[in-house]
Design a protein around this motif. Structure first.
Motif, mmCIF file in Angstrom:
data_model
loop_
_atom_site.group_PDB
_atom_site.id
_atom_site.type_symbol
_atom_site.label_atom_id
_atom_site.label_comp_id
_atom_site.label_asym_id
_atom_site.label_seq_id
_atom_site.Cartn_x
_atom_site.Cartn_y
_atom_site.Cartn_z
ATOM 1 N N LEU A 36 0.813 -1.215 0.000
ATOM 2 C CA LEU A 36 0.000 0.000 0.000
ATOM 3 C C LEU A 36 0.850 1.271 0.000
ATOM 4 O O LEU A 36 0.311 2.374 -0.017
ATOM 5 N N ASP A 37 2.164 1.109 0.007
ATOM 6 C CA ASP A 37 3.094 2.227 -0.080
ATOM 7 C C ASP A 37 4.408 1.675 -0.622
ATOM 8 O O ASP A 37 4.572 0.457 -0.740
ATOM 9 N N ALA A 38 5.320 2.550 -0.959
ATOM 10 C CA ALA A 38 6.577 2.125 -1.581
ATOM 11 C C ALA A 38 7.388 1.216 -0.653
ATOM 12 O O ALA A 38 7.955 0.213 -1.092
ATOM 13 N N GLU A 39 7.457 1.559 0.628
ATOM 14 C CA GLU A 39 8.225 0.738 1.573
ATOM 15 C C GLU A 39 7.603 -0.652 1.719
ATOM 16 O O GLU A 39 8.293 -1.659 1.735
ATOM 17 N N ALA A 40 6.281 -0.710 1.795
ATOM 18 C CA ALA A 40 5.595 -2.001 1.909
ATOM 19 C C ALA A 40 5.805 -2.837 0.655
ATOM 20 O O ALA A 40 5.960 -4.060 0.742
ATOM 21 N N THR A 41 5.830 -2.198 -0.500
ATOM 22 C CA THR A 41 6.079 -2.927 -1.745
ATOM 23 C C THR A 41 7.484 -3.511 -1.737
ATOM 24 O O THR A 41 7.691 -4.671 -2.108
ATOM 25 N N ARG A 42 8.447 -2.740 -1.269
ATOM 26 C CA ARG A 42 9.831 -3.226 -1.178
ATOM 27 C C ARG A 42 9.908 -4.423 -0.230
ATOM 28 O O ARG A 42 10.514 -5.452 -0.539
ATOM 29 N N ILE A 43 9.265 -4.315 0.924
ATOM 30 C CA ILE A 43 9.257 -5.406 1.899
ATOM 31 C C ILE A 43 8.540 -6.626 1.321
ATOM 32 O O ILE A 43 9.025 -7.752 1.424
ATOM 33 N N GLY A 44 7.394 -6.400 0.707
ATOM 34 C CA GLY A 44 6.636 -7.504 0.113
ATOM 35 C C GLY A 44 7.413 -8.208 -0.979
ATOM 36 O O GLY A 44 7.395 -9.441 -1.067
ATOM 37 N N ASN A 45 8.108 -7.449 -1.809
ATOM 38 C CA ASN A 45 8.919 -8.060 -2.868
ATOM 39 C C ASN A 45 10.022 -8.929 -2.278
ATOM 40 O O ASN A 45 10.327 -10.007 -2.799
ATOM 41 N N ALA A 46 10.632 -8.471 -1.205
ATOM 42 C CA ALA A 46 11.680 -9.263 -0.556
ATOM 43 C C ALA A 46 11.092 -10.570 -0.021
ATOM 44 O O ALA A 46 11.668 -11.649 -0.219
ATOM 45 N N LEU A 47 9.949 -10.487 0.630
ATOM 46 C CA LEU A 47 9.313 -11.700 1.154
ATOM 47 C C LEU A 47 8.887 -12.624 0.014
ATOM 48 O O LEU A 47 9.031 -13.838 0.102
ATOM 49 N N TRP A 48 8.355 -12.042 -1.051
ATOM 50 C CA TRP A 48 7.873 -12.817 -2.210
ATOM 51 C C TRP A 48 8.989 -13.654 -2.829
ATOM 52 O O TRP A 48 8.783 -14.787 -3.239
ATOM 53 N N THR A 49 10.192 -13.063 -2.883
ATOM 54 C CA THR A 49 11.318 -13.757 -3.501
ATOM 55 C C THR A 49 12.099 -14.619 -2.514
ATOM 56 O O THR A 49 13.146 -15.160 -2.853
ATOM 57 N N GLY A 50 11.611 -14.728 -1.268
ATOM 58 C CA GLY A 50 12.227 -15.603 -0.288
ATOM 59 C C GLY A 50 13.410 -15.027 0.446
ATOM 60 O O GLY A 50 14.127 -15.750 1.140
ATOM 61 N N GLU A 51 13.633 -13.724 0.312
ATOM 62 C CA GLU A 51 14.738 -13.101 1.034
ATOM 63 C C GLU A 51 14.412 -13.017 2.519
ATOM 64 O O GLU A 51 13.247 -12.911 2.906
ATOM 65 N N ASP A 52 15.454 -13.046 3.339
ATOM 66 C CA ASP A 52 15.266 -12.820 4.768
ATOM 67 C C ASP A 52 15.031 -11.329 4.966
ATOM 68 O O ASP A 52 15.737 -10.495 4.390
ATOM 69 N N LEU A 53 14.067 -11.008 5.774
ATOM 70 C CA LEU A 53 13.734 -9.615 6.041
ATOM 71 C C LEU A 53 14.575 -9.117 7.209
ATOM 72 O O LEU A 53 14.577 -9.743 8.285
ATOM 73 N N ASP A 54 15.298 -8.031 6.998
ATOM 74 C CA ASP A 54 16.121 -7.539 8.096
ATOM 75 C C ASP A 54 15.210 -6.990 9.203
ATOM 76 O O ASP A 54 14.106 -6.521 8.940
ATOM 77 N N PRO A 55 15.650 -7.086 10.437
ATOM 78 C CA PRO A 55 14.812 -6.699 11.576
ATOM 79 C C PRO A 55 14.312 -5.256 11.513
ATOM 80 O O PRO A 55 13.201 -4.973 11.929
ATOM 81 N N GLU A 56 15.112 -4.351 10.989
ATOM 82 C CA GLU A 56 14.683 -2.948 10.902
ATOM 83 C C GLU A 56 13.523 -2.791 9.920
ATOM 84 O O GLU A 56 12.590 -2.029 10.167
ATOM 85 N N ALA A 57 13.572 -3.490 8.801
ATOM 86 C CA ALA A 57 12.462 -3.434 7.845
ATOM 87 C C ALA A 57 11.214 -4.051 8.444
ATOM 88 O O ALA A 57 10.108 -3.529 8.282
ATOM 89 N N ALA A 58 11.375 -5.148 9.162
ATOM 90 C CA ALA A 58 10.225 -5.804 9.790
ATOM 91 C C ALA A 58 9.551 -4.875 10.797
ATOM 92 O O ALA A 58 8.320 -4.861 10.906
ATOM 93 N N LYS A 59 10.322 -4.074 11.502
ATOM 94 C CA LYS A 59 9.764 -3.126 12.476
ATOM 95 C C LYS A 59 8.944 -2.030 11.797
ATOM 96 O O LYS A 59 8.108 -1.402 12.437
ATOM 97 N N ARG A 60 9.193 -1.777 10.527
ATOM 98 C CA ARG A 60 8.474 -0.707 9.817
ATOM 99 C C ARG A 60 7.104 -1.146 9.307
ATOM 100 O O ARG A 60 6.317 -0.317 8.869
ATOM 101 N N ILE A 61 6.811 -2.443 9.358
ATOM 102 C CA ILE A 61 5.479 -2.899 8.959
ATOM 103 C C ILE A 61 4.496 -2.454 10.031
ATOM 104 O O ILE A 61 4.645 -2.790 11.207
#
Length: 92
Positions: free
Chosen positions: A12-37
């Motif tokens: 629903l925003d650029a940061e969420a799209t970046r996070i979602g793309n990382a999760l979609w491709t199986g990347e590990d989400l760094d803790p700082e990005a996870a805190k921004r959800i």
């Protein structure tokens, strides 16, 4: 989420799209990005024929996140343009 078989997500925003793309491709989400959800919504369709076949009855995940400077910049057009709806069939 616990659901490893994401059929579709909408950031629903650029940061969420970046996070979602990382999760979609199986990347590990760094803790700082996870805190921004700040929100994770589950959208279920009751009329499966309205949704693209590859999605079917599976849920759509909507993600909202804040930037590193704690701002939310929601893009409502992402919801409209990002949903996996089937193309409308012209009336005969």
């Amino acid at each position: 989420t616990e659901d490893d078989d994401w059929a579709w997500f909408v950031g629903l925003d650029a940061e969420a799209t970046r996070i979602g793309n990382a999760l979609w491709t199986g990347e590990d989400l760094d803790p700082e990005a996870a805190k921004r959800i700040i929100a994770l919504f589950r959208l279920d369709f009751s009329e499966f024929d309205e949704v693209r076949p590859e999605v079917g009855a599976r849920p759509i995940w909507l993600i909202m996140a804040m930037t590193s400077d704690r701002m939310v910049r929601m893009k409502p057009q992402n919801l409209i343009a990002g949903l996996p709806l089937r193309a409308a069939t012209p009336a005969s």
